[in-house]
Design a protein around this motif. Structure first.
Motif, PDB file in Angstrom:
ATOM      1  N   ALA A  64      -3.297   1.109 -15.781  1.00 31.97           N
ATOM      2  CA  ALA A  64      -3.676   0.887 -14.383  1.00 31.97           C
ATOM      3  C   ALA A  64      -2.459   0.528 -13.536  1.00 31.97           C
ATOM      4  CB  ALA A  64      -4.733  -0.205 -14.294  1.00 31.97           C
ATOM      5  N   THR A 122      -0.911   2.979 -10.602  1.00 36.87           N
ATOM      6  CA  THR A 122      -0.776   2.443  -9.247  1.00 36.87           C
ATOM      7  C   THR A 122       0.656   2.535  -8.763  1.00 36.87           C
ATOM      8  OG1 THR A 122      -2.619   0.939  -9.639  1.00 36.87           O
ATOM      9  CG2 THR A 122      -1.145   0.405  -7.814  1.00 36.87           C
ATOM     10  N   SER A 176       1.484   6.173  -8.035  1.00 34.83           N
ATOM     11  CA  SER A 176       0.842   6.621  -6.796  1.00 34.83           C
ATOM     12  C   SER A 176       1.566   6.087  -5.567  1.00 34.83           C
ATOM     13  CB  SER A 176      -0.615   6.170  -6.755  1.00 34.83           C
ATOM     14  OG  SER A 176      -1.350   6.812  -7.764  1.00 34.83           O
ATOM     15  N   LEU A 177       1.992   4.840  -5.619  1.00 36.45           N
ATOM     16  CA  LEU A 177       2.709   4.250  -4.496  1.00 36.45           C
ATOM     17  C   LEU A 177       4.108   4.844  -4.342  1.00 36.45           C
ATOM     18  CD1 LEU A 177       1.678   0.514  -4.883  1.00 36.45           C
ATOM     19  CD2 LEU A 177       0.879   2.136  -3.152  1.00 36.45           C
ATOM     20  N   ALA A 203       0.002   9.416  -2.699  1.00 39.66           N
ATOM     21  CA  ALA A 203      -1.301   9.712  -3.301  1.00 39.66           C
ATOM     22  C   ALA A 203      -1.536  11.210  -3.474  1.00 39.66           C
ATOM     23  CB  ALA A 203      -2.412   9.099  -2.458  1.00 39.66           C
TER      24      ALA A 203
END
Length: 66
Positions: free
Chosen positions: A18, A22, A25-26, A30
């Motif tokens: 996770a 995250t 993605s950052l 996205a």
């Protein structure tokens, strides 16, 4: 391997995944991360289903189920 070790290992992998998804993605945005995150989500879902199936089979044998 004991159940306790397996549970902690699974929890650590889930939290690590996770955090990594995250951060990815950052970092890349996205829109660019979406295909990878979807693939990892699908793999995680299939692994979860396999784990449930294996656990249910073990419980059936122990309880004398069919």
């Amino acid at each position: 391997m004991s159940r306790r070790v397996l549970r902690w290992t699974g929890a650590a992998l889930a939290v690590g995944s996770a955090i990594a998804m995250t951060a990815y993605s950052l970092t890349v945005g996205a829109e660019h991360a979406d295909p990878l995150v979807r693939a990892l989500g699908a793999f995680t879902g299939l692994a979860g289903l396999a784990l449930v199936a294996a656990t249910a089979d073990r419980h059936d044998r122990r309880d004398g189920g069919s």
